[in-house]
Design a protein around this motif. Structure first.
Motif, PDB file in Angstrom:
ATOM      1  N   ASN A 273       0.719  -1.303   0.140  1.00  0.00           N
ATOM      2  CA  ASN A 273       0.004   0.017  -0.019  1.00  0.00           C
ATOM      3  C   ASN A 273       0.812   1.443  -0.072  1.00  0.00           C
ATOM      4  OD1 ASN A 273      -2.454  -1.553  -0.175  1.00  0.00           O
ATOM      5  ND2 ASN A 273      -2.482  -1.414   2.130  1.00  0.00           N
ATOM      6  N   ASP A 274       2.117   0.978   0.031  1.00  0.00           N
ATOM      7  CA  ASP A 274       2.865   2.149   0.166  1.00  0.00           C
ATOM      8  C   ASP A 274       3.430   2.766  -1.208  1.00  0.00           C
ATOM      9  OD1 ASP A 274       3.123   2.122   2.899  1.00  0.00           O
ATOM     10  OD2 ASP A 274       4.952   0.843   2.899  1.00  0.00           O
ATOM     11  N   PRO A 275       3.732   4.162  -1.306  1.00  0.00           N
ATOM     12  CA  PRO A 275       4.061   4.563  -2.934  1.00  0.00           C
ATOM     13  C   PRO A 275       5.282   3.714  -3.187  1.00  0.00           C
ATOM     14  CG  PRO A 275       4.456   6.293  -0.977  1.00  0.00           C
ATOM     15  CD  PRO A 275       3.610   5.310  -0.327  1.00  0.00           C
ATOM     16  N   ASN A 276       5.484   4.147  -4.436  1.00  0.00           N
ATOM     17  CA  ASN A 276       6.802   3.510  -5.180  1.00  0.00           C
ATOM     18  C   ASN A 276       7.574   4.557  -5.110  1.00  0.00           C
ATOM     19  OD1 ASN A 276       8.842   1.925  -6.671  1.00  0.00           O
ATOM     20  ND2 ASN A 276       7.610   2.649  -8.779  1.00  0.00           N
ATOM     21  N   VAL A 277       8.830   4.351  -4.256  1.00  0.00           N
ATOM     22  CA  VAL A 277       9.792   5.558  -3.946  1.00  0.00           C
ATOM     23  C   VAL A 277      11.302   5.055  -4.254  1.00  0.00           C
ATOM     24  CG1 VAL A 277       8.411   6.167  -2.059  1.00  0.00           C
ATOM     25  CG2 VAL A 277      10.293   4.605  -1.640  1.00  0.00           C
ATOM     26  N   LEU A 278      11.852   6.287  -4.636  1.00  0.00           N
ATOM     27  CA  LEU A 278      13.409   6.132  -4.646  1.00  0.00           C
ATOM     28  C   LEU A 278      13.941   6.712  -3.107  1.00  0.00           C
ATOM     29  CD1 LEU A 278      14.344   7.265  -8.255  1.00  0.00           C
ATOM     30  CD2 LEU A 278      14.669   4.986  -7.145  1.00  0.00           C
ATOM     31  N   SER A 279      14.608   6.030  -2.644  1.00  0.00           N
ATOM     32  CA  SER A 279      15.273   6.802  -1.337  1.00  0.00           C
ATOM     33  C   SER A 279      16.544   5.869  -0.917  1.00  0.00           C
ATOM     34  CB  SER A 279      14.358   6.443  -0.218  1.00  0.00           C
ATOM     35  OG  SER A 279      14.483   7.286   0.891  1.00  0.00           O
ATOM     36  N   ILE A 284      15.590   6.449   5.320  1.00  0.00           N
ATOM     37  CA  ILE A 284      16.204   7.650   5.665  1.00  0.00           C
ATOM     38  C   ILE A 284      15.717   8.666   4.660  1.00  0.00           C
ATOM     39  CG2 ILE A 284      18.404   9.147   5.995  1.00  0.00           C
ATOM     40  CD1 ILE A 284      19.747   6.291   6.845  1.00  0.00           C
ATOM     41  N   ARG A 285      15.749  10.083   5.277  1.00  0.00           N
ATOM     42  CA  ARG A 285      15.163  11.138   3.925  1.00  0.00           C
ATOM     43  C   ARG A 285      15.397  12.289   5.033  1.00  0.00           C
ATOM     44  NH1 ARG A 285      10.495  13.395   6.515  1.00  0.00           N
ATOM     45  NH2 ARG A 285       9.019  12.318   7.776  1.00  0.00           N
ATOM     46  N   THR A 286      15.002  13.250   4.232  1.00  0.00           N
ATOM     47  CA  THR A 286      15.398  14.768   4.544  1.00  0.00           C
ATOM     48  C   THR A 286      14.904  14.921   6.047  1.00  0.00           C
ATOM     49  OG1 THR A 286      14.876  15.597   2.283  1.00  0.00           O
ATOM     50  CG2 THR A 286      14.716  17.387   4.127  1.00  0.00           C
ATOM     51  N   GLY A 287      15.747  15.789   6.902  1.00  0.00           N
ATOM     52  CA  GLY A 287      15.230  16.140   8.293  1.00  0.00           C
ATOM     53  C   GLY A 287      15.861  15.461   9.389  1.00  0.00           C
ATOM     54  N   LEU A 288      16.678  14.355   8.982  1.00  0.00           N
ATOM     55  CA  LEU A 288      17.239  13.555   9.818  1.00  0.00           C
ATOM     56  C   LEU A 288      18.392  14.109  10.382  1.00  0.00           C
ATOM     57  CD1 LEU A 288      17.551  10.754  11.270  1.00  0.00           C
ATOM     58  CD2 LEU A 288      19.187  10.018   9.489  1.00  0.00           C
ATOM     59  N   GLY A 289      18.666  14.305  11.758  1.00  0.00           N
ATOM     60  CA  GLY A 289      19.820  14.884  12.404  1.00  0.00           C
ATOM     61  C   GLY A 289      19.565  15.827  13.323  1.00  0.00           C
ATOM     62  N   ILE A 295      20.784  15.928   7.398  1.00  0.00           N
ATOM     63  CA  ILE A 295      20.371  15.804   5.986  1.00  0.00           C
ATOM     64  C   ILE A 295      19.411  16.625   5.429  1.00  0.00           C
ATOM     65  CG2 ILE A 295      19.483  13.854   4.349  1.00  0.00           C
ATOM     66  CD1 ILE A 295      20.529  11.601   6.109  1.00  0.00           C
ATOM     67  N   GLY A 296      19.643  17.158   4.280  1.00  0.00           N
ATOM     68  CA  GLY A 296      18.762  18.181   3.631  1.00  0.00           C
ATOM     69  C   GLY A 296      18.029  17.497   2.595  1.00  0.00           C
ATOM     70  N   PRO A 297      17.768  18.245   1.408  1.00  0.00           N
ATOM     71  CA  PRO A 297      17.153  17.796   0.255  1.00  0.00           C
ATOM     72  C   PRO A 297      18.024  16.898  -0.315  1.00  0.00           C
ATOM     73  CG  PRO A 297      16.909  20.112   0.371  1.00  0.00           C
ATOM     74  CD  PRO A 297      18.016  19.998   1.278  1.00  0.00           C
ATOM     75  N   VAL A 298      17.476  15.933  -1.250  1.00  0.00           N
ATOM     76  CA  VAL A 298      18.062  15.141  -2.400  1.00  0.00           C
ATOM     77  C   VAL A 298      18.348  16.222  -3.435  1.00  0.00           C
ATOM     78  CG1 VAL A 298      16.180  14.431  -3.432  1.00  0.00           C
ATOM     79  CG2 VAL A 298      17.986  13.312  -3.907  1.00  0.00           C
ATOM     80  N   LYS A 299      19.771  16.020  -3.986  1.00  0.00           N
ATOM     81  CA  LYS A 299      20.234  16.822  -4.937  1.00  0.00           C
ATOM     82  C   LYS A 299      20.231  16.174  -6.209  1.00  0.00           C
ATOM     83  CE  LYS A 299      22.867  20.251  -6.911  1.00  0.00           C
ATOM     84  NZ  LYS A 299      24.315  20.588  -6.366  1.00  0.00           N
ATOM     85  N   ILE A 300      19.465  16.779  -7.367  1.00  0.00           N
ATOM     86  CA  ILE A 300      19.306  16.184  -8.824  1.00  0.00           C
ATOM     87  C   ILE A 300      19.966  17.053  -9.811  1.00  0.00           C
ATOM     88  CG2 ILE A 300      16.941  16.617  -8.992  1.00  0.00           C
ATOM     89  CD1 ILE A 300      16.710  14.203 -10.713  1.00  0.00           C
TER      90      ILE A 300
END
Length: 548
Positions: A273-279, A284-289, A295-300
């Motif tokens: 039921n969870d979304p199909n994600v890249l991570s 772990i995601r933005t905001g940890l720390g 950890i800030g945004p992912v850079k693309i």
């Protein structure tokens, strides 16, 4: 009468707090500001009284876009900016080779062809001065590099194999005879970088120590590192750990928010039921720390560089090859999908977008992400926004997306940028005043080591926007000194999702501040960059100078 750890008094305090912009004393306790007052108000008793008479206190400067690891490593390399002609540069490379065992790499940084009459080093000359050493010299933009034949041989690339190398999103530049010139653009740099990476933990910690010491001297108390752990901009899969170790050893004085590059993201399984994600693993995601390291945004990377004419623009570049619209780093749909799947995992996304075509892709994708997944814990961002239209400024303001531009480029790179964009787009280059007027987030940032990272130099450039030929680049984008200071403090805090605890000197905020020898609001604009830093304080503790 209550007692606090420290009271800062005797000077002028510009708090950046609209409710109380000016103060004359500030009480600190356990790393936070607990009270701010005027001469008519009594300060609490304190164990330490810091006298800043005749000086001015501001919130610590916050660089919202820089490359700290790259900068720290570059401090140990040959600096191409220190030389005024190619012969002098060749001599410096030869001297470094004499200090390096045969077969060892000669590393250099900061090459800008415009400083050398528009010329790139001749690969034959590089081969003559470096017959036994491979060379990797990074262009000042970071979006290309210069190598010699030894380096190409070390990578396993020869003339016959050039056409077989997968260079999606990059190019090995060839001469009229089909031979390498030594210039590698964008992702093509990886064929050489893979031989130099990963950096050791010791090398990375030492680089951070060098960079942090320089930052402290300049009044920087926070920064955002815009690309770690992979891709052509990262230095090791363990790069975050190097930051942790540097903080643990006490050599990283500043507060750091780190962007992980999208190159290291992968499918992460979850419930059906969870979304199909890249991570990243573990979700772990933005905001940890914490407020020291997070950890800030992912850079693309969506496109390339204005200086290398590889940014994705809607009209051809006015310089360089004809009919050149630049290019995206991958297929647009693939870039969009990466951004949306990362957002689905809870990541804020920082999209490197130089040209207005890339900015459009970023903003339209952010619009979709916000409608599907809501706002992330820190804002989505566009990195650079080298050319941004009026409509895009309005859209960014409406979406709450930060556009992190670099007006500080003007003294060093403004001439090239004007040539690249032409007179009709000159007013769209690295905008600032338009962002503020539209209610969009506007920051203080450097992109160091691409250009100077000294905050007061950049603040002066924000106000003047004068290039090396004395031309004002986008006169209507000039800001006041107060607006420039606001951008380097409050604006950067807003764009990094930290405005609730830093950016101002007000009750409850972190005790991060800089002591200046002169009041920037009472200093001639052309003298702003000459104001000396008397002290830099992070969390109430001195990291530079005589104060704190």
């Amino acid at each position: 009468m209550w007692s606090v750890d420290k009271v800062v008094t005797g000077g002028l305090i510009w708090t950046m707090n609209p409710a109380q912009p000016e103060a004359h004393w500030m009480a600190l306790h356990q790393g936070r500001v607990v009270a701010v007052g005027t001469r008519d108000e009594e300060a609490p008793q304190a164990r330490v009284v810091e006298d800043v008479s005749g000086q001015t206190v501001l919130p610590g400067f916050h660089d919202a876009h820089c490359h700290t690891m790259w900068f720290g490593l570059s401090l140990g390399e040959v600096d191409a900016k220190a030389h005024s002609n190619l012969d002098a540069l060749y001599g410096a490379l030869a001297e470094r080779a004499r200090q390096t065992p045969a077969g060892g790499w000669v590393l250099a940084t900061g090459y800008n062809q415009e400083a050398f009459g528009g010329e790139y080093p001749d690969i034959r000359a590089l081969d003559r001065v470096l017959p036994d050493h491979p060379l990797f010299m990074r262009h000042t933009s970071g979006h290309s590099c210069i190598v010699n034949t030894k380096a190409l041989e070390a990578s396993g690339i020869s003339g016959a194999q050039l056409s077989e190398v997968d260079l999606a999103g990059g190019a090995i530049v060839l001469d009229e005879h089909g031979k390498p010139t030594g210039v590698l653009e964008e992702r093509a740099q990886s064929v050489i970088q893979q031989l130099l990476l990963p950096k050791s933990m010791d090398d990375m910690v030492q680089a951070l120590a060098r960079a942090s010491a320089r930052y402290s001297q300049e009044g920087l108390t926070s920064f955002t590192e815009t690309g770690i752990a992979g891709g052509w901009i990262g230095h090791s899969p363990r790069e975050f750990a190097a930051y942790q170790l540097a903080k643990q050893q006490g050599v990283l004085a500043q507060r750091a928010q780190l962007m992980v590059v999208s190159d290291v993201f992968h499918d992460v399984e979850g419930h059906p039921n969870d979304p199909n994600v890249l991570s990243l693993d573990a979700g772990i995601r933005t905001g940890l720390g914490d407020d020291h390291l997070s950890i800030g945004p992912v850079k693309i990377f969506l496109d390339g560089s204005m200086l290398a004419w590889t940014g994705a623009v809607s009209e051809p570049f006015s310089a360089g090859p004809p009919d050149n619209y630049g290019y995206f780093q991958a297929e647009e749909e693939a870039l969009r999908e990466t951004m949306l799947r990362a957002a689905a995992a809870g990541w804020a996304v920082a999209a490197h977008a130089i040209g207005d075509r890339a900015v459009a892709l970023a903003l339209d994708t952010f619009e979709k992400a916000l409608s599907r997944f809501g706002a992330p814990v820190v804002p989505h961002r566009i990195e650079h926004g080298g050319v941004v239209t009026d409509q895009q400024v309005v859209q960014a303001a409406r979406l709450g997306v930060a556009i992190v531009t670099q007006p500080g480029f003007m003294p060093e790179l403004g001439v090239q940028m004007r040539a690249a964009m032409g007179p009709h787009r000159e007013g769209l280059i690295h905008r600032h005043r338009s962002l503020l007027d539209a209610g969009a987030m506007a920051t203080g940032s450097s992109d160091r080591p691409v250009a100077t990272g000294v905050p007061l130099e950049i603040i002066q450039s924000m106000v003047q926007r004068i290039d090396a030929e004395g031309v004002v680049v986008g006169e209507h984008e000039r800001v006041s000194v107060e607006q420039a200071l606001w951008s380097y403090t409050v604006g950067s805090a807003q764009a990094t999702g930290s405005a609730d605890f830093k950016g101002m000197l007000a009750r409850g905020m972190l005790a991060d501040y800089v002591v200046l020898a002169k009041d920037p609001l009472a200093t001639a604009v052309e003298e702003l960059s000459a104001i000396s830093i008397s002290g830099t304080v992070v969390g109430g503790q001195r990291v530079f100078g005589e104060h704190g």
